[in-house]
Design an enzyme around this catalytic site. Sequence first.
Site, mmCIF file in Angstrom:
data_model
loop_
_atom_site.group_PDB
_atom_site.id
_atom_site.type_symbol
_atom_site.label_atom_id
_atom_site.label_comp_id
_atom_site.label_asym_id
_atom_site.label_seq_id
_atom_site.Cartn_x
_atom_site.Cartn_y
_atom_site.Cartn_z
ATOM 1 N N ARG A 95 -4.791 21.758 -13.617
ATOM 2 C CA ARG A 95 -3.422 20.642 -14.457
ATOM 3 C C ARG A 95 -3.990 20.987 -16.180
ATOM 4 N NH1 ARG A 95 -0.215 16.126 -10.794
ATOM 5 N NH2 ARG A 95 1.052 15.409 -12.522
ATOM 6 N N GLU A 125 -5.659 17.269 -10.604
ATOM 7 C CA GLU A 125 -6.685 17.629 -12.139
ATOM 8 C C GLU A 125 -8.100 18.439 -12.186
ATOM 9 O OE1 GLU A 125 -3.743 16.537 -15.600
ATOM 10 O OE2 GLU A 125 -5.845 15.415 -16.050
ATOM 11 N N HIS A 163 -1.788 17.961 -25.939
ATOM 12 C CA HIS A 163 -1.658 16.290 -26.093
ATOM 13 C C HIS A 163 -3.162 15.536 -26.077
ATOM 14 C CE1 HIS A 163 1.433 17.791 -23.831
ATOM 15 N NE2 HIS A 163 1.881 16.306 -23.195
ATOM 16 N N LYS A 175 5.910 23.888 -13.574
ATOM 17 C CA LYS A 175 5.030 22.400 -13.381
ATOM 18 C C LYS A 175 5.236 22.295 -11.753
ATOM 19 C CE LYS A 175 3.784 17.602 -14.011
ATOM 20 N NZ LYS A 175 4.242 16.562 -15.433
ATOM 21 N N GLU A 185 8.143 19.690 -25.001
ATOM 22 C CA GLU A 185 7.737 19.900 -23.847
ATOM 23 C C GLU A 185 8.076 20.934 -23.403
ATOM 24 O OE1 GLU A 185 5.068 18.309 -22.405
ATOM 25 O OE2 GLU A 185 5.395 16.652 -23.167
ATOM 26 N N ARG A 227 0.739 -1.253 -0.197
ATOM 27 C CA ARG A 227 -0.032 0.228 0.219
ATOM 28 C C ARG A 227 0.488 1.356 -0.434
ATOM 29 N NH1 ARG A 227 -3.204 -2.694 3.878
ATOM 30 N NH2 ARG A 227 -5.315 -3.639 2.942
ATOM 31 N N LYS A 239 2.245 11.196 -11.318
ATOM 32 C CA LYS A 239 1.238 10.551 -11.970
ATOM 33 C C LYS A 239 2.122 9.149 -12.346
ATOM 34 C CE LYS A 239 -1.674 13.869 -14.381
ATOM 35 N NZ LYS A 239 -2.241 14.318 -15.704
ATOM 36 N N ASN A 277 -2.041 19.226 -20.803
ATOM 37 C CA ASN A 277 -1.885 18.526 -22.019
ATOM 38 C C ASN A 277 -2.391 19.501 -23.030
ATOM 39 O OD1 ASN A 277 -3.193 16.317 -21.739
ATOM 40 N ND2 ASN A 277 -5.074 16.816 -21.980
ATOM 41 N N HIS A 308 -1.563 12.477 -28.428
ATOM 42 C CA HIS A 308 -1.763 11.095 -27.388
ATOM 43 C C HIS A 308 -2.428 9.885 -28.842
ATOM 44 C CE1 HIS A 308 -1.346 11.842 -23.556
ATOM 45 N NE2 HIS A 308 -0.377 11.801 -24.188
ATOM 46 N N HIS A 343 7.082 10.889 -28.506
ATOM 47 C CA HIS A 343 5.516 12.197 -28.127
ATOM 48 C C HIS A 343 6.085 13.009 -27.751
ATOM 49 C CE1 HIS A 343 3.267 13.120 -24.886
ATOM 50 N NE2 HIS A 343 4.019 13.915 -23.928
HETATM 51 N N1 GLY Z 1 2.198 14.583 -17.843
HETATM 52 C C1 GLY Z 1 1.705 15.835 -17.672
HETATM 53 C C2 GLY Z 1 0.612 15.981 -16.603
HETATM 54 O O1 GLY Z 1 1.368 15.290 -15.046
HETATM 55 O O2 GLY Z 1 -0.500 16.077 -15.909
#
Ligand code: GLY
Length: 361
Positions: free
Chosen positions: A241, A237, A248, A227, A185, A121, A143, A245, A252, A265
């Site tokens: 946040r 998010e 993206h 960031k 990026e 956990r 993430k 994107n 994606h 990417h």
């Molecule tokens: N890569 C986008 C984020 O971390 O929210």
Amino acid sequence: MKPIEVKLGSRSYKVHVEYGLLKKTGSIVRSLCSSEKIMILSTPKIYCLYGQTVFDSLSSKGFKVYPFLISDGETHKNEKTLFKVLREMTRLSFQRDACLLALGGGVTGDLGGFAASIYMRGIQFVQCPTTFLAQVDAGIGGKTAIDFEGVKNIIGSFYQPKVVLADTAVLKTLSDRQLKTGLAEVIKYGIIKDATMFGRLEAQLEVVLRRNPKMLLQLIWRSCQIKAQIVSEDEREGGKRAWLNYGHTLGHALEAYFNYDVLTHGEAIAYGMMFAARLSVQLGLCAEEVADRQINLLRKAGLFRPIRRFNVKKVYEKMFLDKKAKNGQIQFVLTRKIGLVTIQKSVPQSIVFSILRQLQD
Ligand code: GLY
């Protein structure tokens, strides 16, 4: 340069960006983790280049260090690799105070973070991103994920590391293509939040592409700072946040459409940013000059890798797999001006189709 703080209350942590930082891994991690055992999760190529430095540094601070290598590439970011890591930690009798240190690019960091978040956990986790792309994006913000049933990052968690160590000396060994994918990026951060950095990239792109160490250090530091600020305000998010994107949603979709082996990417999000910029003009959100500046910079950076014609309808369908899509609607991040973006929820399909077709002209 001074470490950047991701401010999340008791889960706050620092992002260190420094040339030659990996040598200090042991002392920084020791000051934060009480662990006896630590796994270095890496790939053969990265471990061969930097593993010994990290191993020696950790050992010198009394850690029992266990390297564990996984295959690189998006195709290995799956449940099979995840269970290999979990099995190894079980075999080594890792307990809750153990630590997993991810030394590598986005695949290692995403999968390693997820393993750390679910083993017992949750055990301690350290990010050592070794690509330009991971240093400015995936390494920060908590993430974690694996891909599943052909869908990118569909199983994962929000799980913040104890610390992020971005050593800019490792950028020497990246291919030009990998460098440019990270640069995409950085350009994105300029568009969403920093017109001055964007202008600097326009004026001094050659210096970046020549890998001037001071320039790379400053760009990474500033990208991490942007960031960190956004994540500190919106970890899960709920709102801003999603700005991260930018480019993206289509990016994606194109990566998936081309089976992750045609576009990097960064190349995919470059097309995504061209799309978003043109869509912003079409919807009257920004002047044409704002879109042209974005497209010109991405072009000068060599990010528009030629692609075969794609099926617009199929790519559009893939855009709905984006995790930011809500109630069957795609959330588009669009530009108002350089340094300022906005979220638009309902864009008529006919407009999206027409811009997607233009991308192929
Ligand atoms: N890569 C986008 C984020 O971390 O929210």
